[in-house]
Scaffold this motif. Structure first.
Motif, mmCIF file in Angstrom:
data_model
loop_
_atom_site.group_PDB
_atom_site.id
_atom_site.type_symbol
_atom_site.label_atom_id
_atom_site.label_comp_id
_atom_site.label_asym_id
_atom_site.label_seq_id
_atom_site.Cartn_x
_atom_site.Cartn_y
_atom_site.Cartn_z
ATOM 1 N N GLU A 102 0.827 -1.168 0.094
ATOM 2 C CA GLU A 102 0.019 -0.054 -0.020
ATOM 3 C C GLU A 102 0.923 1.449 -0.043
ATOM 4 N N PRO A 103 0.715 2.132 -0.811
ATOM 5 C CA PRO A 103 1.418 3.353 -0.837
ATOM 6 C C PRO A 103 1.593 4.399 0.542
ATOM 7 N N HIS A 104 0.467 4.182 1.269
ATOM 8 C CA HIS A 104 0.536 4.868 2.376
ATOM 9 C C HIS A 104 1.539 4.318 3.472
ATOM 10 N N ALA A 105 1.441 2.919 3.551
ATOM 11 C CA ALA A 105 2.532 2.153 4.533
ATOM 12 C C ALA A 105 3.838 2.399 3.967
ATOM 13 N N LEU A 106 4.017 2.284 2.604
ATOM 14 C CA LEU A 106 5.346 2.360 2.088
ATOM 15 C C LEU A 106 5.967 3.786 2.405
ATOM 16 N N GLU A 107 5.221 4.842 2.377
ATOM 17 C CA GLU A 107 5.331 6.460 2.603
ATOM 18 C C GLU A 107 5.714 6.605 3.858
ATOM 19 N N ASP A 108 5.035 5.757 4.704
ATOM 20 C CA ASP A 108 5.131 5.973 6.292
ATOM 21 C C ASP A 108 6.491 5.149 6.603
ATOM 22 N N TYR A 109 6.871 4.150 6.171
ATOM 23 C CA TYR A 109 8.273 3.435 6.287
ATOM 24 C C TYR A 109 9.247 4.274 5.661
ATOM 25 N N VAL A 110 9.117 4.899 4.644
ATOM 26 C CA VAL A 110 10.366 5.836 3.962
ATOM 27 C C VAL A 110 10.513 6.974 4.793
ATOM 28 N N GLN A 111 9.649 7.563 5.132
ATOM 29 C CA GLN A 111 9.540 8.570 5.981
ATOM 30 C C GLN A 111 10.486 8.419 7.540
ATOM 31 N N ALA A 112 10.297 7.192 8.002
ATOM 32 C CA ALA A 112 10.451 6.915 9.364
ATOM 33 C C ALA A 112 12.050 6.511 9.312
ATOM 34 N N THR A 113 12.162 5.721 8.191
ATOM 35 C CA THR A 113 13.654 5.128 7.888
ATOM 36 C C THR A 113 14.659 6.509 7.587
ATOM 37 N N ASN A 114 13.916 7.293 6.661
ATOM 38 C CA ASN A 114 14.748 8.347 6.197
ATOM 39 C C ASN A 114 15.394 9.413 7.604
ATOM 40 N N HIS A 115 14.277 9.700 8.225
ATOM 41 C CA HIS A 115 14.521 10.369 9.626
ATOM 42 C C HIS A 115 15.630 9.498 10.559
ATOM 43 N N LYS A 116 15.559 8.198 10.866
ATOM 44 C CA LYS A 116 16.129 7.568 11.711
ATOM 45 C C LYS A 116 17.610 7.532 11.104
ATOM 46 N N TYR A 117 17.887 7.100 9.906
ATOM 47 C CA TYR A 117 19.171 7.012 9.377
ATOM 48 C C TYR A 117 19.605 8.164 8.231
ATOM 49 N N ALA A 118 19.198 9.198 8.376
ATOM 50 C CA ALA A 118 19.272 10.469 7.580
ATOM 51 C C ALA A 118 19.802 9.961 6.301
ATOM 52 N N ARG A 119 18.668 9.370 5.757
ATOM 53 C CA ARG A 119 19.114 9.097 4.207
ATOM 54 C C ARG A 119 18.023 9.545 3.403
ATOM 55 N N ARG A 120 18.194 9.101 1.949
ATOM 56 C CA ARG A 120 17.001 9.540 1.094
ATOM 57 C C ARG A 120 16.465 8.415 0.267
ATOM 58 N N ALA A 121 15.716 7.613 0.852
ATOM 59 C CA ALA A 121 15.005 6.634 0.447
ATOM 60 C C ALA A 121 13.756 7.045 -0.252
ATOM 61 N N PHE A 122 13.002 6.344 -1.145
ATOM 62 C CA PHE A 122 11.770 6.840 -1.867
ATOM 63 C C PHE A 122 11.029 5.654 -2.300
ATOM 64 N N VAL A 123 9.892 5.586 -2.429
ATOM 65 C CA VAL A 123 8.899 4.626 -2.822
ATOM 66 C C VAL A 123 9.262 4.820 -4.354
ATOM 67 N N ALA A 124 9.383 3.449 -4.859
ATOM 68 C CA ALA A 124 9.479 3.200 -6.306
ATOM 69 C C ALA A 124 8.385 1.835 -6.760
ATOM 70 N N GLU A 126 5.978 -0.595 -5.863
ATOM 71 C CA GLU A 126 5.699 -1.253 -4.704
ATOM 72 C C GLU A 126 6.987 -1.853 -3.841
ATOM 73 N N ALA A 127 7.896 -1.024 -4.312
ATOM 74 C CA ALA A 127 9.471 -1.165 -3.573
ATOM 75 C C ALA A 127 9.957 0.226 -3.152
ATOM 76 N N VAL A 128 10.974 0.098 -2.380
ATOM 77 C CA VAL A 128 11.790 1.101 -1.675
ATOM 78 C C VAL A 128 13.191 1.337 -2.235
ATOM 79 N N ALA A 129 13.690 2.311 -2.828
ATOM 80 C CA ALA A 129 14.819 2.430 -3.275
ATOM 81 C C ALA A 129 15.547 3.732 -2.971
ATOM 82 N N GLY A 130 16.696 3.888 -3.225
ATOM 83 C CA GLY A 130 17.420 5.106 -2.706
ATOM 84 C C GLY A 130 18.812 5.298 -3.335
ATOM 85 N N ALA A 131 19.503 6.405 -3.224
ATOM 86 C CA ALA A 131 20.791 6.404 -3.906
ATOM 87 C C ALA A 131 21.719 5.414 -3.434
ATOM 88 N N GLY A 132 22.314 4.478 -4.261
ATOM 89 C CA GLY A 132 23.060 3.171 -4.023
ATOM 90 C C GLY A 132 22.525 2.258 -3.267
#
Length: 170
Positions: A102-124, A126-132
Motif C-alpha cells: 500500500e502506498p501509504h504504508a510504504l510512504e510511512d516506512y520511507v519517512q521513518a527510515t529517512n528520519h532515523k538513518y538520515a538517508r534519502r530513500a523513496f517509494v518506487a 511497490e518497492a523502496v529504493a534510494g541512492a546506492g
C-alpha cells in the motif's frame, strides 16, 4: 500496539524463575537499534541470516531489502526472527512478515527510515529504493513472541500477544 503479556521463558528444559523485564525495556531497545539481524529459513531448511536496517513502531518491525534471496524466502515462508546486535541486552522478535504494497504504508516506512538513518530513500512502485540502494520490497514483521534478557543473561522474559491482539497489529 497492545501491551504483551510477560512471563518467564522456558530455558534449559524448564521455566526459569526471574524478575520479569517490563515491555518498555524491550521496546526502547527495538526503537533505538541501528542494525537488526533477520533470520529466515530457505525451502531446503537451510538458515539464512542477514543484517538489515529498519524501524520499530506500534505495528511491529518494518524493513526493506534489495536481496532477492530474503524477499523470495519470505514469499514462500513468512516466518522470521529479528535480533538486535547486542547479546548483552538481547531482544529477539519471532513473528510473521507481510509484504507492504500500500502506498501509504510504504510512504510511512520511507519517512521513518529517512528520519532515523538520515538517508534519502523513496517509494518506487511497490518497492523502496534510494541512492546506492537497489529497489526492494518492504516487510512488516508482526510479532507473536519476543524474548529478552539483560546483561549476563539476567531477568529472561518472554512477551506474547493473544491471537486477537496480533490481528489488530496488521
Amino acid at each position: 500496539m497492545t501491551i504483551p503479556v510477560a512471563a518467564p521463558p522456558e530455558m534449559f528444559g524448564s521455566v526459569v524463575p526471574s524478575d520479569l523485564l517490563p515491555w518498555g525495556w524491550a521496546e526502547e531497545r527495538l526503537v533505538a537499534a541501528q542494525t537488526y539481524w533477520v533470520a529466515t529459513s530457505r525451502p531446503s531448511g537451510r538458515a539464512h541470516v542477514r543484517p538489515v536496517r529498519g524501524v520499530w513502531s506500534e505495528d511491529g518491525f518494518v524493513f526493506s531489502t534489495g536481496s532477492p534471496v530474503v524477499a523470495g524466502i519470505l514469499t514462500v515462508n513468512p516466518e522470521i526472527a529479528v535480533h538486535l546486535e547486542s547479546a548483552q541486552d538481547a531482544v529477539i522478535v519471532e513473528g510473521t512478515a507481510e509484504r507492504l504494497t500500500e502506498p501509504h504504508a510504504l510512504e510511512d516506512y520511507v519517512q521513518a527510515t529517512n528520519h532515523k538513518y538520515a538517508r534519502r530513500a523513496f517509494v518506487a512502485g511497490e518497492a523502496v529504493a534510494g541512492a546506492g540502494i537497489p529497489p526492494g520490497p518492504a516487510f512488516r514483521v508482526s510479532p507473536s513472541v519476543v524474548f529478552g534478557w539483560d546483561v549476563g543473561l539476567h531477568n529472561p522474559t518472554r512477551w506474547s500477544w493473544s491471537a486477537s491482539s496480533r490481528a489488530r497489529l496488521r
